[in-house]
Design a protein around this motif. Structure first.
Motif, mmCIF file in Angstrom:
data_model
loop_
_atom_site.group_PDB
_atom_site.id
_atom_site.type_symbol
_atom_site.label_atom_id
_atom_site.label_comp_id
_atom_site.label_asym_id
_atom_site.label_seq_id
_atom_site.Cartn_x
_atom_site.Cartn_y
_atom_site.Cartn_z
ATOM 1 N N HIS A 100 53.665 26.643 41.193
ATOM 2 C CA HIS A 100 52.103 26.563 40.065
ATOM 3 C C HIS A 100 51.412 25.682 40.818
ATOM 4 N N HIS A 136 46.412 33.084 32.815
ATOM 5 C CA HIS A 136 47.422 32.522 32.779
ATOM 6 C C HIS A 136 48.687 32.529 31.583
ATOM 7 N N HIS A 196 56.197 29.422 37.160
ATOM 8 C CA HIS A 196 55.303 29.958 36.922
ATOM 9 C C HIS A 196 55.882 31.762 37.056
ATOM 10 N N HIS A 233 42.074 31.189 35.225
ATOM 11 C CA HIS A 233 41.294 30.595 36.884
ATOM 12 C C HIS A 233 41.987 32.089 38.286
ATOM 13 N N HIS A 238 42.901 35.494 36.969
ATOM 14 C CA HIS A 238 44.144 35.583 36.209
ATOM 15 C C HIS A 238 44.254 34.973 34.594
ATOM 16 N N HIS A 280 42.561 34.118 41.441
ATOM 17 C CA HIS A 280 43.667 33.917 41.974
ATOM 18 C C HIS A 280 43.267 34.319 43.743
ATOM 19 N N HIS A 324 54.337 35.392 35.431
ATOM 20 C CA HIS A 324 52.643 36.215 35.886
ATOM 21 C C HIS A 324 54.136 37.733 34.610
ATOM 22 N N HIS A 326 55.803 32.752 40.885
ATOM 23 C CA HIS A 326 55.607 31.618 41.859
ATOM 24 C C HIS A 326 55.364 30.030 41.446
#
Ligand code: C2O
Ligand code: CU
Length: 579
Positions: free
Chosen positions: A563, A256, A512, A296, A254, A298, A514, A561
């Motif tokens: 983080h 970020h 956070h 990172h 992912h 996911h 996306h 979501h």
């Protein structure tokens, strides 16, 4: 008093009041008159004090007080009337005061459980279940203490308890808004992005790494924590092949903070399937945003990221002059990363420090020995950043700050939570009492791009009992539900969307979204007055109310979501969905 401390104070007082009545009741039953009277007086005082805290919370926002006003307040009133009235009567046998006091204790405990287990929004079901419990407990107590309620009273009590139980259970299990099936969709990106100009391969695997002299078990990309630093120049097309050697529960990448096309976002079960051992997946996207980002996994990301499956992604405008350093901060097996580094820099050289917080909680960064400016936050340049001296910055989980300065002749040191991680020479600095920068009032304001919003969503963050799974859990909730039962935010392409995030829990939630950067409009009713802040990660502290907005310009299904990854794994994940 901040709303956060008010929430905590109200909770403490509620516990004390309930404990006081229960203790007073038990003391009465044991005929310990002075103790019984003392505890009851204390409990009465605590119960009345809650009128103050609940009123203050309601004034700060209905979200903070809903169930306290609708359920705790009437129950407290009943407790005060029943037990308080008994206190005022002429003392007969102190034991006869036990039942009213215990009733008050049950009433306040019931209200407390509604707050702790159910929270926001208040529901009739929760209220009725509490009433059923209180009436039943009181009836049993009455029997046990041999105070013998009349037949009619005990029958009445049983009837009330049963009716409340049936109605409450019925109301509690009534399905709310059922979210659209978010989880079987797989968005595949078909839009061609051109020929790759930067190719990388990352292989995920279990390994052992050495951190400050200790060997620790890790999950890593290419055997190193952090994984290889991926760099590009704006306009490049990145092609990253992810291979999984032996991470049994799967892995993804992912990006970020990077607003990639949805199919490249790396969320297992939403945008792709997790890459299992022996499999690979190729990510491809154009690097059209400059700035500091990170990548990172996911897949089971609480464990995965903590164990080391992360790395830096930096997109630079063009070949840079000067010194450009990335500082990804992480905690691996309790040990802080990166290892301290000293790098002499000639006076007059421009320096950019890219600070990245890859942990689940906030870190405090302090740059000593030079004035500096915060040039960018979460990859977006700030307008008119002014020089700062002896000022710390707090970076939320997942967040990035770029600090820039011109190297002075004397040493400069960057400290994270008081520990020097990067310096240009020996420098002892006490930075613990420095003030903290508030980014909402830093830099130069610019007019807000939107005057009206097509969609408005409110997310109330809390905790609650989640009974909708095989194993009940004490979840981190949004609007009273936990993943996958939180209704998605639905938008149409082109909408301007505003959402209000309210934290009525006692812990920080680094939020956070996306695929989009949100513009901060206000915090706790105070409009942002500094540079426009386009964030992808921001700390919503206990009692905070943030208003943020974004333009729906990147279709797909996007995770939204907390983080703090253990919170996310415990339910605090919803989705933004395009209709
Ligand atoms: Cu950095 Cu959904 O995550
Ligand atoms: Cu959280």
């Amino acid at each position: 008093m901040t709303v956060g401390s008010l929430l905590a104070a109200d909770l403490v007082i509620a516990v004390l009041a309930a404990a006081g009545w229960l203790g007073g009741g038990v003391a009465s039953a044991a005929r310990r008159r002075p103790l019984a009277l003392g505890l009851a007086a204390f409990a009465l005082l605590a119960t009345l004090t809650r009128a103050v805290t609940i009123t203050a919370l309601a004034r700060a926002g209905w979200w903070f007080a809903a169930e306290k006003v609708l359920i705790a307040a009437p129950l407290s009133l009943a407790a005060v009337l029943v037990a308080g009235a008994r206190l005022l009567r002429r003392p007969g046998d102190i034991r006869s005061a036990a039942v009213p006091k215990l009733f008050a204790g049950y009433a306040l405990s019931g209200a407390l459980l509604v707050t702790l287990l159910h929270g926001y929004p208040a529901s009739a079901g929760a209220g009725l279940l509490a009433v059923a419990g209180i009436v039943a407990a009181t009836a049993v107590t009455w029997r046990v203490l041999g105070a013998r309620p009349s037949r009619t009273v005990s029958r009445g009590a049983v009837a009330v308890a049963v009716a409340a139980l049936v109605t409450g259970t019925g109301l509690a299990v009534t399905p709310g808004t059922v979210p659209a099936a978010a989880h079987d969709h797989e968005y595949r990106e078909t839009r061609p992005v051109g020929e790759p100009t930067r190719r990388f391969t990352l292989t995920a695997g279990t390994t052992t790494v050495n951190v400050s002299g200790r060997d620790v078990a890790a999950w890593a990309f290419d055997g190193q924590v952090p994984g290889p630093e991926l760099t590009a120049t704006v306009g490049d097309v990145l092609e990253v092949t992810l291979r999984n050697r032996d991470i049994g529960r799967g892995v993804t990448l992912h990006w970020h903070g990077y607003d990639v096309p949805n199919g490249q976002d790396g969320v297992p079960g939403v945008t792709q399937a997790a890459v299992l051992p022996g499999q690979e997946f190729v990510y491809r996207f154009r690097a059209d945003q400059v700035g500091t980002y990170w990548y990172h996994t996911h897949a089971v990301f609480d464990v995965g990221v903590r164990m080391g499956l992360y790395g830096v992604l930096v997109v630079r405008p063009a070949p840079v002059s000067g010194v450009d350093v990335t500082v990804p901060v992480h905690t691996l097996a309790g040990l802080p990363l990166p290892a301290p580094r000293t790098e002499p820099v000639r006076a007059g050289t421009p320096v950019r420090l890219r600070l990245i917080n890859t942990d689940s909680t906030t870190h405090r960064y302090a740059l000593a020995g030079t004035p500096f400016r915060v040039a960018a936050i979460d990859g977006s340049d700030l307008a008119g950043p002014t020089p700062l001296t002896d000022t710390a910055v707090l970076i939320p989980a997942g967040g990035r700050y770029d600090l820039v300065f011109t190297a002075p002749a004397a040493p400069v040191a960057l400290l994270v939570d008081g520990r020097a991680v990067w310096s240009t020479g020996p420098l002892a600095a006490a930075t613990g009492d420095w003030p903290v920068l508030d980014p909402l009032s830093y830099g130069t304001a610019e007019p807000t791009p939107w005057a009206r919003f097509d969609r408005d969503y409110t997310l109330v963050l809390d905790r609650g009992l989640d009974l909708r799974r095989l194993l009940p859990r004490y979840a981190h909730t949004v609007n009273g539900a936990a993943e996958p039962d939180i209704p998605p935010q639905v938008v149409r392409p082109g909408d301007t969307v505003r959402f209000t995030i309210v934290n009525r829990s006692l812990v920080v939630h680094p939020w956070h979204l996306h695929g989009h950067h949100v513009l901060v409009l206000s915090r706790n009713g105070q409009p942002a007055t500094g540079s426009p802040l386009w964030l992808d990660s921001f700390d919503v502290r206990p009692g905070d109310v943030w208003e943020v907005a974004f333009r729906a310009d990147n279709p797909g299904m996007w995770a939204n979501h907390c983080h703090n990854l253990p919170h996310a794994e415990a339910g605090m994940v919803l989705h933004l969905m395009y209709s």
